[in-house]
Design an enzyme around this catalytic site. Structure first.
Site, short mmCIF file in Angstrom:
data_model
loop_
_atom_site.label_atom_id
_atom_site.label_comp_id
_atom_site.label_asym_id
_atom_site.label_seq_id
_atom_site.Cartn_x
_atom_site.Cartn_y
_atom_site.Cartn_z
N TRP A 130 86.33 37.32 48.27
CA TRP A 130 86.23 35.88 47.98
C TRP A 130 85.41 35.72 46.70
CZ3 TRP A 130 82.02 32.32 50.12
CH2 TRP A 130 82.29 30.98 49.78
N ASP A 211 81.19 38.77 57.07
CA ASP A 211 81.43 37.35 56.78
C ASP A 211 82.55 36.89 57.70
OD1 ASP A 211 81.85 34.85 55.81
OD2 ASP A 211 82.32 35.45 53.75
N LYS A 246 86.12 25.88 58.79
CA LYS A 246 87.56 25.95 59.04
C LYS A 246 87.87 25.77 60.52
CE LYS A 246 87.07 27.81 54.92
NZ LYS A 246 87.55 27.57 53.61
C1 LMR Z 1 88.31 29.02 49.69
O1 LMR Z 1 88.21 30.24 49.59
O2 LMR Z 1 89.20 28.38 49.15
C2 LMR Z 1 87.34 28.27 50.55
O3 LMR Z 1 86.50 29.16 51.20
C3 LMR Z 1 86.62 27.21 49.82
C4 LMR Z 1 85.61 27.70 48.84
O4 LMR Z 1 84.47 27.23 48.89
O5 LMR Z 1 85.91 28.54 47.99
#
Ligand code: LMR
Length: 398
Positions: A130, A211, A246
């Protein structure tokens, strides 16, 4: 002083929200930021959340300070949800828990905690991971190392390469794993792979750092916690960051938890004191409302059932969207194989198209997704499926 500042580029995910908002094309389609949308294209408040809020309106008696750890009842319910209420790690009081401002707050506080324990420890992050993991963890001064995770050609996890790289990790390093619904790839470890990871951590003294932002949106609430629970049964120490954005749809209420699992109850209490000290020095204490909603739901059997039912609808709908998308792409005569989308979990998959093709989708069709071609499958619905598929087919045939 400020005149010397340079403007920074927008966040790769949140910036898309603004671009989408300003797009005047009535056909625009947002497959960017990870929020669940229903068949009408809305992100509704869950009925269980509404019901809990209605209860809170009459039952709440104070808004006084709550302290760095947040609500103990919320922390307890959250622990049970993640680790399973019958597990020894809970019964033996080996977990220090803090309610946090969302999963981001949990991740940042985890990084501060890691840094406070030792300046030598590295955190190993998957490639890709992420996008916000990097600033959240690296911003605390924690050294980051990468391990290979997703094979873009094979559209699956490159597990052997991952494990070979992790042999370089040393005792006291942290291994950041996605508990389920890997963001951005949707490719999750299977049970054998979790077992191998647990053995690796145990053998090398690596501390798992999980996570868990999508519990219940992959295979099921307990199924999605398999990796966390296995590791909690296997290693003495670990960190787990969770989010209620979520699975409770509480995005803007900023509700999450950080768990520090220690070797015994005494060490957990000491670790908790370190963690709460870090929290006090950052944001002092978490906001209350989202956690109050979650603890109300999870302390009431009927509300818990209602929430689980709603979550199941969301989970099954995402899987249905994955299946339907692949069927429609095939029916549209696209030769490329997109079947991998059916085998992945949660909101995201990489489409596997180029950044240029992503830009064409945005420019020519007002279809928004992250440059990497990460699409939020949960942003689709029946009405918009054909628009998306024909745009994709057209861009692929250019
Ligand atoms: C995402 O990955 O789109 C979500 O977790 C929102 C974010 O804060 O990035």
């Amino acid at each position: 002083m400020f005149e010397g500042l340079q403007a920074l580029p927008q966040d790769p995910i949140l910036g898309l929200m603004l671009k989408f908002r300003d797009d005047t094309n009535p056909d625009k389609l947002d497959l960017g930021v990870g929020v669940y949308k229903d068949e009408q294209g809305n992100t509704p408040i869950m009925a269980a959340v509404h019901a809990a809020e209605a209860q809170l309106l009459t039952s709440e008696t104070t808004k006084t300070y709550i302290g760095p750890a947040g609500s103990e009842l919320f922390n307890q319910r959250s622990r049970e949800l993640v680790f399973g209420s019958d597990r020894s790690v809970i019964k033996d009081n080996r977990i220090a828990s803090a309610q946090t401002p969302g999963g981001c707050g949990a991740l940042r506080m985890a990084a501060e905690f890691i840094r406070g324990c030792s300046t030598d420890s590295k955190v190993w992050v998957s490639t890709p991971t992420w996008a916000n993991h990097i600033p959240l963890l690296g911003g605390a001064g924690v050294p980051l190392k990468e391990y290979p995770y997703y094979d873009y050609d094979q559209k699956s996890i490159q597990f052997d390469a991952m494990m070979a790289t992790l042999e370089q990790a040393t005792k006291g390093d942290y291994l950041l794993l996605h508990g389920c619904c890997h963001n951005p790839s949707g490719a999750d470890l299977n049970r054998d792979q979790w077992q191998a990871v647990a053995e690796l951590c145990s053998r090398k003294g690596i501390i798992p750092f999980i996570d868990m932002a999508y519990q219940g949106l992959g295979n099921g609430i307990d199924e999605d916690a398999h990796g966390v629970r296995l590791l909690a049964d296997t290693v003495p120490e670990m960190l787990v960051a969770t989010s209620c954005s979520k699975n409770f749809g509480l995005y803007r209420e900023r509700t999450g938890t950080l768990f520090v699992v220690a070797g015994n109850a005494q060490q957990a209490a000491i670790a908790g004191s370190q963690l709460f000290n870090k929290i006090r020095g950052h944001y002092s204490m978490p906001p209350s409302h989202g956690a109050a909603i979650v603890e109300t739901i999870l302390s009431d059997n009927a509300l818990t059932q209602q929430w689980q039912d709603e979550l199941q609808v969301m989970r099954e709908r995402i899987q249905w969207l994955r299946d339907t998308l692949v069927e429609r792409i095939t029916a549209a005569g696209v030769e490329r194989d997109f079947n991998f989308i059916r085998q992945q979990y949660g909101m995201f998959s990489f489409l596997g198209i180029t950044a240029e093709q992503v830009a064409q989708l945005q420019q020519d069709y007002s279809i928004y997704m992250v440059d990497s071609s990460r699409m939020n499958v949960a942003g689709l619905n029946t009405d918009r499926m054909d628009y998306f598929v024909s745009a994709l087919a057209e861009v692929l045939h250019r």
